[in-house]
Design an enzyme around this catalytic site. Structure first.
Site, PDB file in Angstrom:
ATOM      1  CE  LYS A 214      -3.521   2.376   2.678  1.00 46.64           C
ATOM      2  NZ  LYS A 214      -4.503   2.348   3.737  1.00 46.64           N
ATOM      3  CD  GLU A 220       9.226  -5.972   7.370  1.00 44.43           C
ATOM      4  OE1 GLU A 220       8.963  -4.866   6.839  1.00 44.43           O
ATOM      5  OE2 GLU A 220       8.902  -6.256   8.533  1.00 44.43           O
ATOM      6  N   GLY A 274      -4.947  -1.687   4.869  1.00 38.88           N
ATOM      7  CA  GLY A 274      -4.127  -2.823   4.407  1.00 38.88           C
ATOM      8  C   GLY A 274      -4.793  -4.160   4.677  1.00 38.88           C
ATOM      9  NE  ARG A 275      -6.754  -3.619  10.746  1.00 34.31           N
ATOM     10  CZ  ARG A 275      -6.149  -2.443  10.862  1.00 34.31           C
ATOM     11  NH1 ARG A 275      -4.980  -2.247  10.290  1.00 34.31           N
ATOM     12  NH2 ARG A 275      -6.680  -1.469  11.570  1.00 34.31           N
ATOM     13  CD  GLU A 361      -2.179  -4.262  11.410  1.00 37.09           C
ATOM     14  OE1 GLU A 361      -1.010  -4.687  11.511  1.00 37.09           O
ATOM     15  OE2 GLU A 361      -2.679  -3.975  10.319  1.00 37.09           O
ATOM     16  CG  HIS A 392      -5.241 -35.439  16.555  1.00 32.94           C
ATOM     17  ND1 HIS A 392      -5.476 -36.649  17.161  1.00 32.94           N
ATOM     18  CD2 HIS A 392      -6.193 -35.306  15.605  1.00 32.94           C
ATOM     19  CE1 HIS A 392      -6.509 -37.246  16.575  1.00 32.94           C
ATOM     20  NE2 HIS A 392      -6.969 -36.433  15.623  1.00 32.94           N
ATOM     21  CE  LYS A 517       5.695  -1.007  10.262  1.00 32.26           C
ATOM     22  NZ  LYS A 517       4.737  -0.340   9.393  1.00 32.26           N
TER      23      LYS A 517
HETATM   24  O1  F6P Z   1       3.170  -3.035   9.822  1.00 29.17           O
HETATM   25  C1  F6P Z   1       1.829  -3.246   9.673  1.00 29.17           C
HETATM   26  C2  F6P Z   1       1.346  -2.841   8.323  1.00 29.17           C
HETATM   27  O2  F6P Z   1       1.311  -1.464   8.212  1.00 29.17           O
HETATM   28  C3  F6P Z   1      -0.021  -3.463   8.055  1.00 29.17           C
HETATM   29  O3  F6P Z   1      -1.059  -2.720   8.548  1.00 29.17           O
HETATM   30  C4  F6P Z   1       0.014  -3.599   6.578  1.00 29.17           C
HETATM   31  O4  F6P Z   1      -0.951  -4.508   6.138  1.00 29.17           O
HETATM   32  C5  F6P Z   1       1.428  -4.068   6.359  1.00 29.17           C
HETATM   33  O5  F6P Z   1       2.186  -3.344   7.291  1.00 29.17           O
HETATM   34  C6  F6P Z   1       1.972  -3.899   4.966  1.00 29.17           C
HETATM   35  O6  F6P Z   1       1.947  -2.576   4.557  1.00 29.17           O
HETATM   36  P1  F6P Z   1       2.163  -2.159   3.046  1.00 29.17           P
HETATM   37  O7  F6P Z   1       1.056  -2.757   2.242  1.00 29.17           O
HETATM   38  O8  F6P Z   1       2.133  -0.669   3.031  1.00 29.17           O
HETATM   39  O9  F6P Z   1       3.496  -2.689   2.600  1.00 29.17           O
END
Ligand code: F6P
Length: 560
Positions: A214, A220, A274-275, A361, A392, A517
Site C-alpha cells: 500500500k 521487508e 491494508g488488512r 490489528e 490432536h 519499526k
Molecule cells: O506493519 C503493519 C502494516 O502497516 C499493516 O497494517 C500492513 O498490512 C502491512 O504493514 C503492509 O503494509 P504495506 O502494504 O504498506 O506494505
C-alpha cells in the site's frame, strides 16, 4: 444514548449486561441446550449459510440486552457512516470503504463527495485485461516465453488475505481447472530463507513478480522487491524488469521511482486499510493471474452479498452484527480473552492467520476513538488450525483447561469428495462427524456421575471429568466456492468492525506497529556501522548490547 465522548461502559446498557452476567453464571449449556425454543431463535440462515449460536453462554434475554448495547453504541449510525464514506478512521483522517471494492458497477459509493465505484472498476477492468494477456501468453517475458509462474511480494495485509483466498481456491474444482499449469507463490518474510524457498525451482524467464505494498515503503517488502529485481536482472538483464515486474500500490510515485512502469501498476486508495485490501488489486491481481478474473469476480460477488446483508438487515437477523455482539459479550462481560477459529476444511488453513491480523490489528487498542484510556480490554487473542488437526494439538486445553470460545466452520459439500468402498462413511463425513461432535463435547462435558456409571476407577474420575459449559458457535456453509469464500471474508471483516464500533475504538488505524519499526531502524544503522567501519555498539541497553555483540562477533554474514 451515549454522547460521542462518553465511554460505552458508562451506559445503562453496558451496566445492565454487567449485572446480567450473574444470571448467566447460574446456567449451564447442558440446560440451555434443552430449551428448543431458545435454540431455534439462535439459528440464522442467509443464502444457504447457517449460523448456529445456541452454544453461546447466552439466553434470549442476553441477546436482547446486547441489541440494547448496540443502540447505546449507535451501531446503526456508525455502520451508515462507514458506508457513506465519512472519515471514520479519524486518526488518519480517512474513509473506510473496502465495501466499495466489491460493489456492483452501477453502485454509488462516495468518498469526499466523489463516487469511487467507477475508479474501482477501471482498475478491475485493467486487471482483467492484463491477467488475460498473461494467461493467454499474449504478454511474454524478455526471452519470449509465457509467464506461467507468479511471485507476489508483500506482507501483512498485502499478503495474508490473498494467501487465505489462494489456499481456499486451490482445490475448488472450477478454480483448480482454471489454474492448470500455473503457480502462485507468496514472498512475505524478509528472512532470506523465504526468498530461497519461493524462487526455488522457478525460472526468471517464465516468472512474473508482483510487488504489493500500500505504502511502497515497508522495509521487508522493498528489500524483497530489490532482491527479486536482482534475481531477474542477473538472469535476463535490466530491461527485463519492464516485462517481469508489476506493482500494486497507492503510492504510484514510489513505484515509478523503483523502476516499474506506471502502465504496469495497479492502483488502490487510502480509504482501503491494508488488512481490508484483499478485494482490491492487492488480492484481485495475483488471484486473477492464477485463476482468471471470472473466478475472482465470484469471490467479490460473495463479499458484496454480505455487505448488502450487513447494511440492510435488522440486527436480530444480521449475521456479522450478531457475531460481533457475541464476541463483545464473551470478551468484555464473560471475561474470555481468546477465540479459536476452527475450520473443518483444509482449504481454510490460512483463514485464522488472516483473521488474526484483521481482528487483532483492528481491535487491539488501549484508548477510545476520542483518545480516552479504556477501563476495559478490547480485541481478542485469535488463533486457530483446521480440524481435525487442531484436535490432536491444542484441544486438550480447550476441553479441560481454559475456556476459549470457539468458531466451528464447516461445509456441507467437500471440494474434493472421496468415498472408499467398504468404509463406514465418506472421508468428508468422517471430517464432519468431528465438526458436529466437538461443539457438544464442549457444551455438555462429562460429569463424575456419568463416569461412575461407566465404572471408571475413582482415581481417574477427576482426570476424565469435563466441566462443559464452554461456548462455541457453528457456521455451516453450503460449499467452499469462490462465492462462499468471499462471504466468509466479509462476515469476519464486518464482525470485527461491529466489535470496534461497540467498544468505541478506531478499528481502522494501527499505530501499535510503529514503535518496533523505529527501533529496528536504529539497529539497522548500528549493524551497518559495525560491519563497514567497526563502529562500537552505542545507545543500547545491557541486554541488547550483549545480544548484538554476540551476533556481530559470531555471525558469518556475506561481506558488505
Ligand atoms: O506493519 C503493519 C502494516 O502497516 C499493516 O497494517 C500492513 O498490512 C502491512 O504493514 C503492509 O503494509 P504495506 O502494504 O504498506 O506494505
Amino acid at each position: 444514548m451515549a454522547s460521542s465522548a462518553a465511554l460505552i461502559c458508562e451506559t445503562e446498557a453496558w451496566k445492565d449486561l454487567k449485572g446480567h452476567v450473574e444470571d448467566i453464571k447460574k446456567t449451564h449449556l447442558r440446560d440451555l441446550m434443552s430449551d428448543a425454543h431458545r435454540c431455534e431463535s439462535m439459528m440464522l440462515e442467509f443464502e444457504g449459510l447457517l449460523l448456529d449460536y445456541s452454544r453461546q453462554r447466552a439466553t434470549v434475554e442476553t441477546v436482547d440486552k446486547l441489541l440494547n448495547l448496540a443502540k447505546a453504541a449507535q451501531l446503526s449510525e456508525k455502520i451508515s457512516r462507514m458506508f457513506n464514506g465519512e472519515h471514520i478512521n479519524s486518526t488518519e483522517n480517512r474513509s473506510v470503504l473496502h465495501v466499495a471494492l466489491r460493489a456492483p458497477k452501477d453502485a454509488v459509493i462516495k468518498a469526499d463527495g466523489k463516487n469511487v465505484v467507477p475508479e474501482v472498476w477501471n482498475v478491475l477492468d485493467k486487471i482483467k485485461d492484463f491477467s488475460e494477456k498473461i494467461r493467454s501468453g499474449s504478454w511474454v517475458g524478455a526471452t519470449g516465453k509465457p509467464l506461467k509462474d507468479v511471485i507476489a511480494i508483500g506482507i501483512g495485509g498485502s499478503f495474508l488475505g490473498p494467501l487465505f483466498v489462494h489456499t481456499a481456491l486451490q482445490t475448488d474444482p472450477e478454480a483448480a481447472e482454471c489454474a492448470k499449469g500455473r503457480q502462485l507463490r507468496f514472498l512475505a518474510n524478509i528472512d532470506p530463507v523465504d526468498v530461497a524457498r519461493n524462487t526455488n525451482g522457478l525460472n526468471p524467464e517464465t516468472t512474473l513478480v508482483v510487488v504489493v505494498s500500500k505504502t511502497f515503503t515497508t522495509a521487508e517488502t522493498m528489500l524483497n522487491a530489490r532482491t527479486l529485481r536482482e534475481w531477474i536482472t542477473t538472469a535476463l538483464g535490466a530491461p527485463a524488469v519492464a516485462k517481469h515486474m508489476v506493482a500494486v500500490s497507492t503510492n504510484l510515485a514510489l513505484v515509478e521511482k523503483f523502476g516499474i512502469d506506471p502502465n504496469n501498476t495497479f492502483a488502490f486508495w487510502d480509504w482501503v486499510g491494508g488488512r481490508y485490501s484483499v478485494c482490491s488489486a492487492v488480492g484481485v491481481l495475483p488471484l486473477s493471474l492464477q485463476y482468471g478474473f471470472s473466478v475472482v469476480e465470484k469471490f467479490l460477488k460473495g463479499a458484496s452479498s454480505i455487505d448488502q446483508h450487513f447494511q440492510s438487515t435488522p440486527f436480530e437477523k444480521n449475521v456479522p452484527v450478531l457475531l460481533g455482539l457475541l464476541s463483545v459479550w464473551n470478551v468484555s462481560f464473560l471475561g474470555y480473552p481468546a477465540r479459536a477459529i476452527l475450520p473443518y476444511s483444509q482449504a481454510l488453513e490460512k483463514f485464522a492467520p488472516h483473521i488474526q491480523q484483521v481482528s487483532m490489528e483492528s481491535n487491539g487498542k488501549g484508548v477510545s476513538i476520542d483518545g480516552l484510556p479504556l477501563p476495559f480490554e478490547t480485541g481478542e487473542i485469535d488463533f486457530g488450525e483446521p480440524g481435525t488437526n487442531g484436535q490432536h494439538s491444542f484441544y486438550q486445553l480447550i476441553h479441560q483447561g481454559r475456556v476459549i470460545p470457539c468458531d466451528f466452520i464447516g461445509t456441507v459439500k467437500s471440494q474434493q469428495p472421496v468415498y472408499l468402498e467398504g468404509e463406514v462413511v465418506s472421508n468428508h463425513d468422517e471430517l464432519m462427524s468431528n465438526f458436529f461432535a466437538q461443539p457438544d463435547a464442549l457444551a455438555y462435558g462429562k460429569t463424575p456421575e456419568q463416569l461412575q456409571k461407566e465404572n471408571v476407577s475413582e482415581n481417574l474420575i477427576p482426570h476424565k471429568t469435563f466441566t462443559g459449559n464452554r461456548p462455541s458457535l457453528s457456521l455451516l456453509l453450503p460449499e467452499l466456492s469462490a462465492y462462499n469464500v468471499g462471504q466468509l471474508l466479509a462476515i469476519y471483516e464486518h464482525r470485527v468492525a461491529v466489535q470496534g464500533f461497540v467498544w468505541g475504538i478506531n478499528s481502522f488505524d494501527q499505530w501499535g506497529v510503529e514503535l518496533g519499526k523505529v527501533l529496528a531502524t536504529q539497529v539497522r544503522k548500528q549493524l551497518h556501522g559495525s560491519r563497514t567501519q567497526g563502529a562500537a555498539l552505542e545507545g543500547f541497553n545491557y541486554s541488547t548490547t550483549t545480544l548484538l555483540k554476540r551476533y556481530l562477533e559470531t555471525s558469518s554474514e556475506p561481506k558488505m
